[in-house]
Motif scaffolding. Structure first.
Motif, PDB file in Angstrom:
ATOM      1  N   THR A 209      30.584   5.410  34.396  1.00 16.57           N
ATOM      2  CA  THR A 209      30.444   4.658  33.135  1.00 16.57           C
ATOM      3  C   THR A 209      31.829   4.487  32.490  1.00 16.57           C
ATOM      4  O   THR A 209      32.152   3.409  32.006  1.00 16.57           O
ATOM      5  N   VAL A 210      32.650   5.544  32.552  1.00 12.77           N
ATOM      6  CA  VAL A 210      34.001   5.452  31.959  1.00 12.77           C
ATOM      7  C   VAL A 210      34.829   4.407  32.722  1.00 12.77           C
ATOM      8  O   VAL A 210      35.490   3.563  32.119  1.00 12.77           O
ATOM      9  N   PHE A 211      34.732   4.447  34.049  1.00 16.95           N
ATOM     10  CA  PHE A 211      35.429   3.442  34.876  1.00 16.95           C
ATOM     11  C   PHE A 211      35.017   2.026  34.455  1.00 16.95           C
ATOM     12  O   PHE A 211      35.852   1.149  34.256  1.00 16.95           O
ATOM     13  N   SER A 212      33.705   1.809  34.294  1.00 17.45           N
ATOM     14  CA  SER A 212      33.211   0.459  33.963  1.00 17.45           C
ATOM     15  C   SER A 212      33.677   0.025  32.583  1.00 17.45           C
ATOM     16  O   SER A 212      34.116  -1.113  32.404  1.00 17.45           O
ATOM     17  N   MET A 213      33.557   0.927  31.617  1.00 18.12           N
ATOM     18  CA  MET A 213      33.929   0.557  30.243  1.00 18.12           C
ATOM     19  C   MET A 213      35.430   0.302  30.150  1.00 18.12           C
ATOM     20  O   MET A 213      35.857  -0.604  29.441  1.00 18.12           O
ATOM     21  N   LEU A 214      36.209   1.078  30.908  1.00 18.09           N
ATOM     22  CA  LEU A 214      37.667   0.849  30.922  1.00 18.09           C
ATOM     23  C   LEU A 214      38.004  -0.474  31.604  1.00 18.09           C
ATOM     24  O   LEU A 214      38.914  -1.185  31.183  1.00 18.09           O
ATOM     25  N   SER A 215      37.256  -0.802  32.676  1.00 18.77           N
ATOM     26  CA  SER A 215      37.547  -2.027  33.433  1.00 18.77           C
ATOM     27  C   SER A 215      37.474  -3.253  32.530  1.00 18.77           C
ATOM     28  O   SER A 215      38.189  -4.220  32.733  1.00 18.77           O
ATOM     29  N   GLU A 216      36.561  -3.201  31.550  1.00 18.61           N
ATOM     30  CA  GLU A 216      36.405  -4.346  30.652  1.00 18.61           C
ATOM     31  C   GLU A 216      37.558  -4.477  29.657  1.00 18.61           C
ATOM     32  O   GLU A 216      37.651  -5.463  28.939  1.00 18.61           O
ATOM     33  N   LEU A 217      38.407  -3.449  29.590  1.00 18.43           N
ATOM     34  CA  LEU A 217      39.484  -3.481  28.595  1.00 18.43           C
ATOM     35  C   LEU A 217      40.803  -3.994  29.174  1.00 18.43           C
ATOM     36  O   LEU A 217      41.797  -4.086  28.461  1.00 18.43           O
ATOM     37  N   GLY A 218      40.814  -4.289  30.469  1.00 21.90           N
ATOM     38  CA  GLY A 218      42.036  -4.824  31.070  1.00 21.90           C
ATOM     39  C   GLY A 218      43.163  -3.816  31.135  1.00 21.90           C
ATOM     40  O   GLY A 218      44.317  -4.152  30.897  1.00 21.90           O
ATOM     41  N   VAL A 219      42.835  -2.560  31.452  1.00 20.34           N
ATOM     42  CA  VAL A 219      43.876  -1.533  31.587  1.00 20.34           C
ATOM     43  C   VAL A 219      44.050  -1.195  33.070  1.00 20.34           C
ATOM     44  O   VAL A 219      43.214  -1.550  33.891  1.00 20.34           O
ATOM     45  N   VAL A 303      24.941   9.868  27.639  1.00 23.81           N
ATOM     46  CA  VAL A 303      24.834   8.883  26.552  1.00 23.81           C
ATOM     47  C   VAL A 303      25.906   9.175  25.498  1.00 23.81           C
ATOM     48  O   VAL A 303      26.565   8.266  24.980  1.00 23.81           O
ATOM     49  N   SER A 304      26.139  10.466  25.230  1.00 23.75           N
ATOM     50  CA  SER A 304      27.175  10.846  24.263  1.00 23.75           C
ATOM     51  C   SER A 304      28.536  10.350  24.733  1.00 23.75           C
ATOM     52  O   SER A 304      29.344   9.856  23.939  1.00 23.75           O
ATOM     53  N   ALA A 305      28.789  10.488  26.038  1.00 28.80           N
ATOM     54  CA  ALA A 305      30.077  10.052  26.585  1.00 28.80           C
ATOM     55  C   ALA A 305      30.238   8.551  26.379  1.00 28.80           C
ATOM     56  O   ALA A 305      31.298   8.078  25.951  1.00 28.80           O
ATOM     57  N   MET A 306      29.188   7.782  26.640  1.00 25.87           N
ATOM     58  CA  MET A 306      29.290   6.323  26.474  1.00 25.87           C
ATOM     59  C   MET A 306      29.454   5.937  25.001  1.00 25.87           C
ATOM     60  O   MET A 306      30.287   5.095  24.660  1.00 25.87           O
ATOM     61  N   VAL A 307      28.643   6.549  24.139  1.00 21.55           N
ATOM     62  CA  VAL A 307      28.688   6.160  22.720  1.00 21.55           C
ATOM     63  C   VAL A 307      30.043   6.528  22.108  1.00 21.55           C
ATOM     64  O   VAL A 307      30.655   5.712  21.411  1.00 21.55           O
ATOM     65  N   THR A 308      30.547   7.721  22.405  1.00 19.27           N
ATOM     66  CA  THR A 308      31.855   8.079  21.828  1.00 19.27           C
ATOM     67  C   THR A 308      32.964   7.210  22.417  1.00 19.27           C
ATOM     68  O   THR A 308      33.892   6.821  21.724  1.00 19.27           O
ATOM     69  N   PHE A 309      32.830   6.860  23.690  1.00 22.82           N
ATOM     70  CA  PHE A 309      33.822   5.944  24.262  1.00 22.82           C
ATOM     71  C   PHE A 309      33.795   4.618  23.505  1.00 22.82           C
ATOM     72  O   PHE A 309      34.830   4.110  23.064  1.00 22.82           O
ATOM     73  N   LEU A 310      32.596   4.036  23.373  1.00 22.24           N
ATOM     74  CA  LEU A 310      32.499   2.699  22.764  1.00 22.24           C
ATOM     75  C   LEU A 310      32.931   2.709  21.299  1.00 22.24           C
ATOM     76  O   LEU A 310      33.550   1.757  20.822  1.00 22.24           O
ATOM     77  N   VAL A 363      14.172  -5.868  15.929  1.00 22.83           N
ATOM     78  CA  VAL A 363      14.643  -4.869  16.889  1.00 22.83           C
ATOM     79  C   VAL A 363      13.589  -3.780  17.019  1.00 22.83           C
ATOM     80  O   VAL A 363      12.817  -3.551  16.077  1.00 22.83           O
ATOM     81  N   ARG A 364      13.543  -3.173  18.207  1.00 21.45           N
ATOM     82  CA  ARG A 364      12.704  -1.986  18.353  1.00 21.45           C
ATOM     83  C   ARG A 364      13.490  -0.910  19.083  1.00 21.45           C
ATOM     84  O   ARG A 364      14.440  -1.224  19.818  1.00 21.45           O
ATOM     85  N   GLY A 365      13.111   0.343  18.871  1.00 27.29           N
ATOM     86  CA  GLY A 365      13.792   1.456  19.514  1.00 27.29           C
ATOM     87  C   GLY A 365      13.575   1.386  21.023  1.00 27.29           C
ATOM     88  O   GLY A 365      12.529   0.931  21.485  1.00 27.29           O
ATOM     89  N   ALA A 366      14.581   1.846  21.784  1.00 27.34           N
ATOM     90  CA  ALA A 366      14.507   1.765  23.250  1.00 27.34           C
ATOM     91  C   ALA A 366      13.872   3.018  23.847  1.00 27.34           C
ATOM     92  O   ALA A 366      14.196   3.405  24.964  1.00 27.34           O
ATOM     93  N   GLY A 367      12.977   3.670  23.111  1.00 26.67           N
ATOM     94  CA  GLY A 367      12.276   4.832  23.660  1.00 26.67           C
ATOM     95  C   GLY A 367      13.074   6.115  23.494  1.00 26.67           C
ATOM     96  O   GLY A 367      13.868   6.247  22.562  1.00 26.67           O
ATOM     97  N   HIS A 368      12.896   7.047  24.431  1.00 29.13           N
ATOM     98  CA  HIS A 368      13.496   8.384  24.375  1.00 29.13           C
ATOM     99  C   HIS A 368      14.989   8.318  24.027  1.00 29.13           C
ATOM    100  O   HIS A 368      15.751   7.665  24.719  1.00 29.13           O
ATOM    101  N   GLN A 369      15.353   9.002  22.944  1.00 30.68           N
ATOM    102  CA  GLN A 369      16.731   8.896  22.436  1.00 30.68           C
ATOM    103  C   GLN A 369      17.590  10.106  22.801  1.00 30.68           C
ATOM    104  O   GLN A 369      18.643  10.329  22.207  1.00 30.68           O
ATOM    105  N   GLY A 370      17.154  10.926  23.770  1.00 32.56           N
ATOM    106  CA  GLY A 370      17.944  12.097  24.175  1.00 32.56           C
ATOM    107  C   GLY A 370      19.306  11.694  24.710  1.00 32.56           C
ATOM    108  O   GLY A 370      19.448  10.631  25.316  1.00 32.56           O
ATOM    109  N   SER A 371      20.307  12.572  24.476  1.00 30.66           N
ATOM    110  CA  SER A 371      21.677  12.200  24.867  1.00 30.66           C
ATOM    111  C   SER A 371      21.890  12.298  26.376  1.00 30.66           C
ATOM    112  O   SER A 371      22.950  11.980  26.882  1.00 30.66           O
ATOM    113  N   HIS A 372      20.848  12.735  27.106  1.00 26.45           N
ATOM    114  CA  HIS A 372      20.940  12.790  28.567  1.00 26.45           C
ATOM    115  C   HIS A 372      20.161  11.642  29.211  1.00 26.45           C
ATOM    116  O   HIS A 372      20.111  11.542  30.436  1.00 26.45           O
ATOM    117  N   ILE A 373      19.517  10.785  28.386  1.00 30.28           N
ATOM    118  CA  ILE A 373      18.676   9.708  28.938  1.00 30.28           C
ATOM    119  C   ILE A 373      19.533   8.452  29.080  1.00 30.28           C
ATOM    120  O   ILE A 373      19.540   7.573  28.221  1.00 30.28           O
TER     121      ILE A 373
END
Ligand code: AMP
Ligand code: MG
Length: 406
Positions: A209-219, A303-310, A363-373
Motif C-alpha cells: 500500500t505504501v509503494f502504491s500511494m508513493l507511486s502516485e506522488l511521482g517520487v 488501515v491505520s498505515a494508509m490513513v496516516t500516510f494519506l 454517503v453510507r458507512g463501508a461496514g466494519h471499521q476495524g483498523s485491520h480491515i
C-alpha cells in the motif's frame, strides 16, 4: 500517559519543519507529465496568435448587418485554417471562412454557415437571426496574453498544463527534482508475498500500500523489504535508508509494544517525536529526522498505515517536492445509516457515496471499521470525517465527506 495531540497540530508541525526543495532540472514537455513546475511560465506569444473564427461561415464587416430585412454580400475569397485570405476585404464583401482560420483584414464578424444563404458568388443574411457585430470571433491573446505569467512554480503538471506549455512553443520545461523515498516494514511476524506462510505469521501488506500511494506522488522509490525486530538490523536499515533517501518511511513498531525496537533505535540515531494523535484509525505516528532524512513511522495496522500516510505523509511529501499546498476537498452529505463513534478523536471512517432516489448524493458507512480491515479501504470511495467531539451519527445526519483522490 502522554496527552493526545490534536490532528491539525500534528499536520502543522510537519508543514512548518519541512522546507520545500529548490532543486530543479530541465525535461522535455512529455517527461514533465506528473512533475512539479520549477519555474514561472511566461507566455512569449498571444494564444491564439491572431483573431480567428469560432465557426464555419462567412467573415463580414459588422457594420454591413441590416437592421431590417436581408442583406446580400459578394463572396470575394476564402480563409482556411493554415491558409489565410491574403489581401483586404471591403464593406459589402464577405469571405468564406472555416473554424480556426484567420479573420481577414477588414472583417470583424463571422456569420455561421447555417444562417447564410449562398447563391453563386453571393451570400445573404436575414436581420431576423439577430446577428451582432463581432460575433463568432475568437480574439488574439484571449487564452494567454504575450508577457502574461500563466503557470506558477509548484503547479503539478497534468494534461492541460502540458498542452498549455506546448501551445506556447516551449520544447522543454524546468521541473523540481524528484524526491527519493526509502521504505521498509518492520516485524518478526511478517512474511513477504509469494513465500510460504509460517505459523503465527502474516503477509506484509503495508509495503504494497505504501509503494502504491508513493507511486502516485511521482517520487523515486527505494524498497528495503522487511526488517526483523532486532536492534542491530533495524539500526542498520535506518542508516542505509537515510544515506540513500530524502525521506524514510517505515510501518510497525511505533506503538507501545514489547518487541518494538524502532523507538529505542531512533532515540539514538536521530530526533524523532513519537506522537499519539487524537485520530482514528492511526493514533501512533513517529515524525522527525534520521541523519539528514525526514522520517515517518506509520502504525502497523494496515488501515491505520494508509490513513496516516494519506493524511500526513502525502501532504508532507508534496510540500517537500515543492507542490503548492491543497486543502483536501470536503463535501457535506447526508449519511443514510447510523455510525458508531465515541467523543475524543477525529475519525476517518470509510464510506461509500451513492445517489438516493431523489438524485441527491448521500454517503453510507463501508461496514466494519476495524483498523485491520483493509477491505474497508477497497470498497470505500471516501472518508467520512467525524470531528473529535462527535458522539455518533444517526441515519439522515449531515457529515463531511472527503472523496479519495485517484
Ligand atoms: P505494530 O505497530 O508493529 O505493533 O503492529 C500493529 C499491528 O499491525 C499488528 O497486528 C501487526 O501484525 C500489524 N502489522 C505490522 N506491520 C504490518 C505489515 N507490514 N503488513 C500488515 N500488517 C502489519
Ligand atoms: Mg511490529
Amino acid at each position: 500517559m502522554q496527552a493526545l495531540l490534536p490532528f491539525n497540530e500534528a499536520q502543522e508541525q510537519i508543514f512548518q519543519q519541512i522546507t520545500p526543495t529548490n532543486k530543479t532540472e530541465s525535461v522535455s514537455v512529455k517527461e514533465a507529465l506528473g512533475r512539479t513546475l520549477g519555474e514561472e511560465i511566461i507566455s512569449p506569444i498571444h494564444v491564439p496568435a491572431y483573431n480567428n473564427s469560432a465557426m464555419d461561415g462567412y467573415a463580414i464587416q459588422g457594420s454591413d448587418l441590416p437592421e431590417n430585412g436581408n442583406i446580400t454580400l459578394e463572396v470575394v475569397g476564402s480563409s482556411f485554417a493554415g491558409t489565410p485570405f491574403e489581401g483586404s476585404m471591403q464593406a459589402g464583401q464577405s469571405i468564406r471562412i472555416m473554424t480556426g482560420a484567420k479573420i481577414p483584414d477588414g472583417a470583424d464578424t463571422v456569420i455561421m454557415q447555417e444562417k447564410a444563404t449562398r447563391e453563386g458568388e453571393q451570400v445573404s443574411f436575414s436581420s431576423e437571426d439577430n446577428h451582432k457585430a463581432g460575433e463568432n470571433v475568437r480574439m488574439a491573446g484571449e487564452d494567454m496574453r504575450e508577457g502574461e505569467a500563466v503557470l506558477q512554480p509548484g503547479k503539478q503538471l497534468g494534461s492541460a498544463e502540458l498542452g498549455m506549455i506546448a501551445s506556447l512553443g516551449y520544447g522543454s520545461v524546468k521541473v523540481k527534482k524528484r524526491i527519493k523515498v526509502a521504505f521498509f516494514s518492520t516485524g518478526d511476524e511478517l512474511c513477504s508475498a509469494g513465500e510460504a506462510l509460517g505459523d503465527g505469521q502474516i503477509y506484509d501488506s503495508n509495503r504494497y500500500t505504501v509503494f502504491s500511494m508513493l507511486s502516485e506522488l511521482g517520487v523515486e522509490l527505494i524498497d528495503l523489504g522487511i526488517i526483523r525486530d532486532k536492534r542491530e538490523l533495524i539500526e542498520q536499515a535506518f542508516k542505509d535508508a537515510a544515506a540513500q533517501a530524502d525521506v524514510v518511511i517505515t510501518s510497525g513498531g511505533v506503538s507501545v509494544g514489547e518487541a518494538d525496537f524502532v523507538k529505542e533505535t531512533l532515540d539514538n540515531l536521530g530526533e524523532v517525536n513519537f506522537w499519539r494523535i487524537a485520530m482514528k484509525p492511526g493514533k501512533p505516528l513517529a515524525f522527525g529526522k534520521v541523519d539528514d532524512a525526514w522520517f515517518f513511522g506509520l502504525p502497523g495496522n494496515p488501515v491505520s498505515a494508509m490513513v496516516t500516510f494519506l493524511q500526513f505523509v502525502r501532504p508532507a511529501i508534496n510540500h517537500l517536492s515543492g507542490k503548492a499546498r491543497v486543502t483536501p476537498f470536503r463535501i457535506p452529505m447526508r449519511c443514510i445509516n447510523k455510525l458508531k463513534k465515541r467523543p475524543g478523536r477525529l475519525e476517518f471512517q470509510r464510506g461509500i457515496m451513492e445517489q438516493d432516489e431523489k438524485g441527491e448524493t448521500v454517503v453510507r458507512g463501508a461496514g466494519h471499521q476495524g483498523s485491520h480491515i483493509l477491505r474497508s479501504m477497497s470498497i470505500a470511495d471516501c472518508f467520512i470525517v467525524l470531528p473529535a467531539e462527535n458522539s455518533g451519527v444517526e441515519a439522515g445526519d449531515w457529515v463531511e465527506v472527503e472523496p479519495f483522490q485517484s
